[in-house]
Write an enzyme that holds these catalytic residues in place. Structure first.
Site, PDB file in Angstrom:
ATOM      1  N   ASP A   1       9.808   1.316   2.971  1.00 27.22           N
ATOM      2  CA  ASP A   1       8.806   2.308   2.637  1.00 27.22           C
ATOM      3  C   ASP A   1       7.462   1.640   2.948  1.00 27.22           C
ATOM      4  OD1 ASP A   1       7.338   4.449   1.847  1.00 27.22           O
ATOM      5  OD2 ASP A   1       8.433   4.780  -0.018  1.00 27.22           O
TER       6      ASP A   1
HETATM    7  C1  BGC Z   1       6.263   7.345   0.856  1.00 22.73           C
HETATM    8  C2  BGC Z   1       7.296   7.666   1.936  1.00 22.73           C
HETATM    9  C3  BGC Z   1       6.590   8.048   3.190  1.00 22.73           C
HETATM   10  C4  BGC Z   1       5.666   6.923   3.609  1.00 22.73           C
HETATM   11  C5  BGC Z   1       4.891   7.189   4.872  1.00 22.73           C
HETATM   12  C6  BGC Z   1       5.221   6.373   1.327  1.00 22.73           C
HETATM   13  O1  BGC Z   1       4.165   6.308   0.437  1.00 22.73           O
HETATM   14  O2  BGC Z   1       6.912   6.874  -0.284  1.00 22.73           O
HETATM   15  O3  BGC Z   1       8.142   8.683   1.493  1.00 22.73           O
HETATM   16  O4  BGC Z   1       7.512   8.378   4.186  1.00 22.73           O
HETATM   17  O5  BGC Z   1       4.721   6.705   2.585  1.00 22.73           O
HETATM   18  O6  BGC Z   1       3.935   8.153   4.666  1.00 22.73           O
END
Ligand code: BGC
Length: 766
Positions: free
Chosen positions: A258
């Site tokens: 993530d």
């Molecule tokens: C989120 C993800 C997301 C990623 C990119 C993170 O803060 O938890 O679900 O895909 O950011 O935006």
């Protein structure tokens, strides 16, 4: 061996690669060929970002870059190269599909195939390699700000819906990235909370949809979550990634962090992480250091270790292989389409999925609206006009068009009736965790205006609920309580008193308290419905479409009915580790024992001094125990006979259905279902399996099969379910294996998890 040589010879003689040189069977050969031509630096460079949302390929060999995008409800607008700001492009407006909660509420895997295919076409058109979704974390607390992005409380339902989504999406040559692996069931403390759970709950519940995504859906990538498990961050967690995902399940795709979830070079190298994204940000701030990508945990620190001989070739090659495989399956795939954007098919799919997912929770006959020429309809509520695709965190979307409920209702009823609007309440703006406080006088005047107008209307349609602001249904923070916000309970109560023909439409991705329910003649659960929200809602309210959605999670009466909250801060949102009550501390670094947890839960946790005081995030290692163990959602409510306001699987229709007496022949259960009303409709027939006498505590019943069946008035169909051995098993955490014990099982056939229409017995001999 012969086969490999056959492919290697022609390819080695090339300088660059052409799509025509590749087909699916060749991918492994191509991976090896490319790997053999790559330098150490090129291999390492595949494993970390070059911008906020992309990573490099191997430019010297013509291997393309990886472009990722959120996900999961549409293709997000372009984000700046080095920070989280919107890039401000004008050609990146998308079709917003309904939130995954709505998809789950369709209980129709065909809708998930359609969804995946359509959203994948948009991702392909926008030249994305990976779409960041679907989200399959389970619904453990109604406070979780991201439940709207997930598929409810049942692992079987989430599995059945995520597999076709993934297959539909990947059929476009765009990879899914299933998230957030694993145990990321809340936003509070999400960057560090250490989740303690038994293996039984882990395997029976939380890992199930991920397992299905990998082994049945064939997912090409998976996203490691922010939180910790066994005192180690999930995104480079030895057990979750190396042992379970890669070894036990044989996952051959790429593990992507993530954004900003990596914390440690050694763990990232040795615990199975393949691509590091978004480091040095909290996922929300815009203060990323510019061009610091080489400083990532898998950047120069990794390269230096490789150069010093501290990383075995097998690990370096494994990471590079997985990234090459991802690129070959997507960017370099032969025969992939060109995709399309905002096509009429996409818009139609968004509307169809929304129609199928809206849930009718209560109706005393007011719906569908019986409008007559010249009637006055008053629409009340901020969600009737507000954009509900904007906000919410990373799943925010910029739809080319978003039909608001007010617009949809005006288009449908406006030629015969007057459709007026009163806002009724206001939520204020929310920016980076700050929500505007609005003056009480404003609430009073908006409410009074709406209530006055309501007295004079033939029908009132209230469209309220939560929104995508911080502390509502939004990433980065949980809800603060179970109530509807912005004074809505008072407003709804006064509207119902002013006009008995008031239809309530609540938009949310979560359950909420309903102190006004008894007085409400009709209640519609609308999810975040995307581009076609207003049309889909008007289709249901007018009766053009008969509602057929069913709840993917239970609506309890109060927050403390949910076991995560019954336990106190230890169950949610986590306490500082020195406050863990014994015996609940468990053994550090080891899974909890399911039998012990369940024994304590069954005793109502008597004699255990639960910590009332939640951690405050200061120590950055709050610990949380999933003490309800395998009794999540309806499994808990069933076991303890706790009444819920609306059970899992519940949803009404404009017609009525009757069920015949179920019969079992061998392993096949058959039941007839008839439409006994006057309009065509669809019923979701649900099959649950229960094992009353087992050596371990088992849920009263668990969903194992369902089918959505369309029936014309007077029509009858036979629905069958064939029992599989897998449906009878529990995960024995003492032996680390799935076990079905011989004996009598019950198959419950229901219209919801509470409304059981018939039960048959099945004797299992192994
Ligand atoms: C989120 C993800 C997301 C990623 C990119 C993170 O803060 O938890 O679900 O895909 O950011 O935006």
């Amino acid at each position: 061996m012969k086969k490999i040589l056959f492919f290697i010879i022609p390819i080695l003689s090339m300088t660059t690669l052409n799509a025509a040189d590749i087909n699916d069977n060749d991918i492994e050969t191509m991976v090896e060929t490319l790997l053999s031509k790559m330098t150490l630096e090129e291999k390492v460079r595949l494993s970390y970002a070059q911008s906020k949302f992309s990573s490099p390929g191997v430019p010297r060999l013509g291997v393309p870059e990886v472009y990722t995008s959120d996900g999961p409800h549409g293709v997000r607008m372009e984000i700046n190269w080095n920070d989280w700001g919107h890039a401000g492009w004008t050609n990146d407006s998308c079709t917003a599909f309904p939130a995954l909660t709505c998809l789950a509420a369709t209980w129709q895997p065909e809708m998930a195939t359609l969804y995946g295919k359509m959203v994948g076409e948009e991702a392909r058109y926008r030249n994305k390699t990976v779409l960041l979704g679907p989200g399959v974390n389970l619904y453990r607390t109604p406070l979780n700000g991201r439940n709207f992005e997930y598929m409810g409380e049942d692992p079987y339902l989430a599995s059945q819906m995520c597999v076709p989504y993934i297959q539909g999406l990947q059929s476009n040559g765009v990879a899914c990235c299933v998230k957030h692996y694993a145990l990321n069931e809340q936003e509070t403390f999400r960057n560090h909370v250490d989740v303690r759970v038994s293996d039984r709950a882990l395997y029976e519940l939380y890992l199930r949809p991920f397992h299905a995504a990998v082994t049945e859906g064939g997912a090409w990538s998976i996203m490691g979550s922010y939180n910790q498990y066994l005192d180690q961050h999930a995104t480079h967690n030895a057990r979750l990634i190396n042992d379970i995902l890669k070894k036990e399940w044989g996952f051959d795709g790429a593990v992507i962090t993530d954004w900003g979830a990596a914390h440690n070079t050694d763990e990232a190298i040795f615990n199975g992480l393949d691509l590091e994204m978004g480091s040095f940000t909290d996922g929300l701030s815009t203060e990323a250091p510019i061009n610091s990508y080489d400083d990532y945990y898998l950047g120069k620190a990794y390269l230096e270790k490789c150069r010093k001989g501290e990383v075995p070739d097998s690990i370096i090659n494994d990471k590079a292989r997985r990234m090459l495989r991802l690129i070959l399956r997507t960017e370099m795939a032969e025969n992939r389409g060109f995709g399309s954007m905002n096509s009429p098919e996409h818009i139609a799919a968004a509307r169809r999925i929304a129609q199928e997912g809206i849930v009718l929770l209560k109706n005393n006959g007011l719906l569908p609206l019986a409008t007559k020429d010249g009637m006055k309809i008053l629409v009340v509520g901020e969600n009737a006009t507000r954009s509900l695709c904007a906000g919410g965190g990373s799943s925010e979307l910029k739809p080319r068009d978003e039909v608001s409920p007010l617009r949809g209702l005006k288009e449908r009823f406006g030629d015969r009736c007057t459709v007026e609007y009163a806002k009724g309440y206001e939520s204020g703006r929310s920016m980076f965790g700050m929500v505007d406080e609005l003056p009480q006088a404003l609430y009073d005047s908006l409410r009074n205006e709406a209530v006055e107008k309501a007295k004079d209307a033939d029908y009132v349609i209230y469209v309220g609920g939560l929104n995508k602001n911080h502390t509502q249904d939004c990433e980065g923070g949980d809800r603060e309580n179970y109530q509807l916000p912005f004074g809505q309970d008072r407003l709804i109560t006064e509207l119902l008193a002013a006009n008995s023909n008031t239809v309530l439409v609540i938009v949310s991705g979560n359950a909420y308290d309903m102190p006004w329910l008894e007085k409400a003649p009709a209640l519609v659960q609308s999810w975040y419905l995307g581009s076609e929200a207003g049309h889909a809602l008007a289709d249901i309210i007018s009766g053009d479409v008969c509602p057929s959605g069913k709840l993917p999670f239970s609506f309890a009466y109060q927050l403390t009915d949910y076991p995560a909250h019954k336990m106190g801060a230890v169950g949610y949102p986590g306490v500082s580790p020195d406050k863990l009550p014994q015996p609940f501390g468990g053994v550090e670094g080891k899974p909890m024992n399911s039998a012990e947890l369940l024994k304590a839960a069954v005793k109502g946790w008597k004699g255990i001094d639960f910590c009332k005081e939640p951690g405050n995030g200061a120590k950055r290692n709050e610990t949380e125990i999933y003490g309800e163990d395998i009794l999540l959602g309806y499994r808990w409510f069933d076991y303890f006979k706790t009444k819920v306001r609306f059970p899992f699987g519940f949803g009404l229709s404009y017609t009525t259905f009757s069920y015949g007496k179920p019969a079992i022949n061998g392993r096949t259960v058959t039941v007839s279902v008839s439409n006994t009303g006057n309009v065509a409709g669809q019923e979701v027939v649900q099959f649950y399996v229960g094992d009353d006498k087992a050596s371990v505590i088992r849920p009263v019943k668990e969903l194992k099969h369902f089918e959505k069946v369309a029936l014309a008035p007077g029509e009858t169909k036979q629905i069958t379910y064939t029992i599989d051995d897998e449906d009878l098993k529990f995960f024995d955490d003492t032996q680390h294996k799935w076990v079905a014990e011989p004996g009598k099982f019950k198959i419950y056939i229901g219209s919801s998890s509470k409304d059981i229409k018939g039960v048959v017995g099945f004797n299992y001999k192994n």
